[in-house]
Design a protein around this motif. Sequence first.
Motif, mmCIF file in Angstrom:
data_model
loop_
_atom_site.group_PDB
_atom_site.id
_atom_site.type_symbol
_atom_site.label_atom_id
_atom_site.label_comp_id
_atom_site.label_asym_id
_atom_site.label_seq_id
_atom_site.Cartn_x
_atom_site.Cartn_y
_atom_site.Cartn_z
ATOM 1 N N THR A 1 38.015 51.623 42.502
ATOM 2 C CA THR A 1 36.914 52.661 43.075
ATOM 3 C C THR A 1 36.382 51.944 44.306
ATOM 4 N N LYS A 2 35.425 52.621 45.068
ATOM 5 C CA LYS A 2 34.770 51.671 46.042
ATOM 6 C C LYS A 2 34.345 50.461 46.021
ATOM 7 N N THR A 3 34.011 50.309 44.536
ATOM 8 C CA THR A 3 33.437 48.901 44.198
ATOM 9 C C THR A 3 34.627 47.841 43.897
ATOM 10 N N GLY A 4 35.525 48.648 43.669
ATOM 11 C CA GLY A 4 36.692 47.496 43.577
ATOM 12 C C GLY A 4 37.512 47.998 42.183
ATOM 13 N N LEU A 5 38.131 47.134 41.374
ATOM 14 C CA LEU A 5 39.215 47.580 40.323
ATOM 15 C C LEU A 5 38.184 47.659 39.043
ATOM 16 N N PHE A 6 38.046 48.532 38.540
ATOM 17 C CA PHE A 6 37.431 48.792 37.142
ATOM 18 C C PHE A 6 38.140 49.307 36.127
ATOM 19 N N CYS A 7 37.590 48.489 35.078
ATOM 20 C CA CYS A 7 38.123 48.653 33.637
ATOM 21 C C CYS A 7 37.145 49.408 32.913
ATOM 22 N N SER A 8 37.297 50.717 32.711
ATOM 23 C CA SER A 8 36.305 51.607 32.111
ATOM 24 C C SER A 8 36.034 50.996 30.552
ATOM 25 N N TYR A 9 37.219 50.827 29.937
ATOM 26 C CA TYR A 9 37.269 50.744 28.575
ATOM 27 C C TYR A 9 36.517 49.407 28.342
ATOM 28 N N GLY A 10 36.297 48.236 29.025
ATOM 29 C CA GLY A 10 35.706 47.010 28.885
ATOM 30 C C GLY A 10 34.341 47.220 29.621
ATOM 31 N N ASP A 11 34.071 48.032 30.428
ATOM 32 C CA ASP A 11 33.051 48.281 31.311
ATOM 33 C C ASP A 11 32.922 46.855 32.120
ATOM 34 N N PHE A 12 33.862 46.495 32.912
ATOM 35 C CA PHE A 12 33.749 45.270 33.766
ATOM 36 C C PHE A 12 34.711 45.780 35.022
ATOM 37 N N TYR A 13 34.509 44.854 36.086
ATOM 38 C CA TYR A 13 35.349 44.855 37.318
ATOM 39 C C TYR A 13 35.905 43.624 37.405
ATOM 40 N N LEU A 14 37.102 43.586 38.189
ATOM 41 C CA LEU A 14 38.032 42.705 38.409
ATOM 42 C C LEU A 14 37.602 42.399 40.080
ATOM 43 N N ASP A 15 37.048 41.219 40.513
ATOM 44 C CA ASP A 15 36.774 40.844 41.605
ATOM 45 C C ASP A 15 36.155 42.042 42.535
ATOM 46 N N PRO A 16 35.156 42.550 42.023
ATOM 47 C CA PRO A 16 34.294 43.750 42.839
ATOM 48 C C PRO A 16 33.845 43.629 44.088
ATOM 49 N N LYS A 17 33.919 44.327 44.990
ATOM 50 C CA LYS A 17 33.311 44.096 46.341
ATOM 51 C C LYS A 17 32.022 44.536 46.752
ATOM 52 N N ASP B 1 36.721 37.393 49.929
ATOM 53 C CA ASP B 1 36.951 38.725 49.534
ATOM 54 C C ASP B 1 37.368 39.205 48.071
ATOM 55 N N HIS B 2 37.251 38.013 47.106
ATOM 56 C CA HIS B 2 37.374 38.541 45.674
ATOM 57 C C HIS B 2 35.967 38.026 45.062
ATOM 58 N N ALA B 3 35.154 37.247 45.500
ATOM 59 C CA ALA B 3 34.078 36.721 45.009
ATOM 60 C C ALA B 3 32.897 36.831 45.751
ATOM 61 N N ILE B 4 32.238 37.893 45.707
ATOM 62 C CA ILE B 4 30.771 38.055 46.245
ATOM 63 C C ILE B 4 29.715 37.752 45.371
ATOM 64 N N GLY B 5 28.471 37.558 45.915
ATOM 65 C CA GLY B 5 27.301 36.953 45.180
ATOM 66 C C GLY B 5 26.560 38.009 44.502
ATOM 67 N N GLY B 6 25.611 37.747 43.691
ATOM 68 C CA GLY B 6 24.674 38.732 43.156
ATOM 69 C C GLY B 6 24.988 39.611 41.694
ATOM 70 N N ASN B 7 26.261 39.313 41.294
ATOM 71 C CA ASN B 7 26.912 40.102 40.012
ATOM 72 C C ASN B 7 25.907 39.322 39.001
ATOM 73 N N LEU B 8 25.524 40.446 38.105
ATOM 74 C CA LEU B 8 24.629 40.122 36.976
ATOM 75 C C LEU B 8 25.414 39.094 36.006
#
Length: 313
Positions: A10-26, A40-47
Amino acid sequence: MILDDFIVLTKTGLFCSYGDFYLDPKEIVKNAVISHAHGDHAIGGNLNVYCTEATALFMKHRYRKFAGGEFHLKAYYQEFDLNGVRISFIPAGHILGSAQVLMEYKGVKYLYTGDYKLQPDKTCEPIEFVTADVLITETTFADPGTQHPVAEGEILKLNSTQSNIMLGAYALGKCQRLISLMNDHCSEKRILVHHSMLPFVKIYEQMGVNLGKYEPYDRKVMKNNLTNMVYLVPPMVFKSYFKAINVIRVFASGWKHLQNSHEIQLFISDHVDWNDILQTIEEVKPTQIWTNHGSGTKLKDHFATSLVVKSLD
């Protein structure tokens, strides 16, 4: 049964809807599973951030109080559950703390490599292989024409000159690998490190990695010694000092276009080349390969009759 939409881009990055998580989100998300600490793999601010200890230390240095909400530190091979998806980190050999992400859901294993390398590197955990049904691999250099030379051979090129060298390199991962390689193979050289790189170097040492001798950059030292000094600088500094005098400019990278105008070309890459990807596929034994970060077309052609290869990009 392999789920074609287990990981989607997705525009946010690689998404796993089954587990509701992103891999290295942008972009900032609720649940981020981080493979390694490059920007480019680890941005700040994720919960919620799931990563290795070294990755957390690098992120906390880079982003300070904006690094993330709660960090969930996981050792390699330690299994944890995210909404029904079983996850564990496997060493990726890219930089210190880098991990492949093994995800198991309904009996099917999906392995996300993140960035990885097979070349030996004393400054990080060596890659380990696990079998999986789906291999989700980076394809930065996935071309039969790209073969990375052995780093130990490349670093010897620095011994071909006694002139002082300005050596450009990424501050995290490459810098520390170069310090170690120069200590092992360029004993005449005195290594000076740019101040912005030193905190990452210190974290490596804090995590028990012995890089060898180096010292913080001192202008007087460089001025008073006209031979055998190597000044390690990050890319931005390297670019801004394009008129530096009395130094040979060298940039350590697997990319040819970053080498063109330099007297010494230093092909040291922290990514897999074509042969490394083929070896990884042999070890992982997937029935499907999903590609991202670069072009997977050459892989698709190569495995046209034997494996499903699809691009996530």
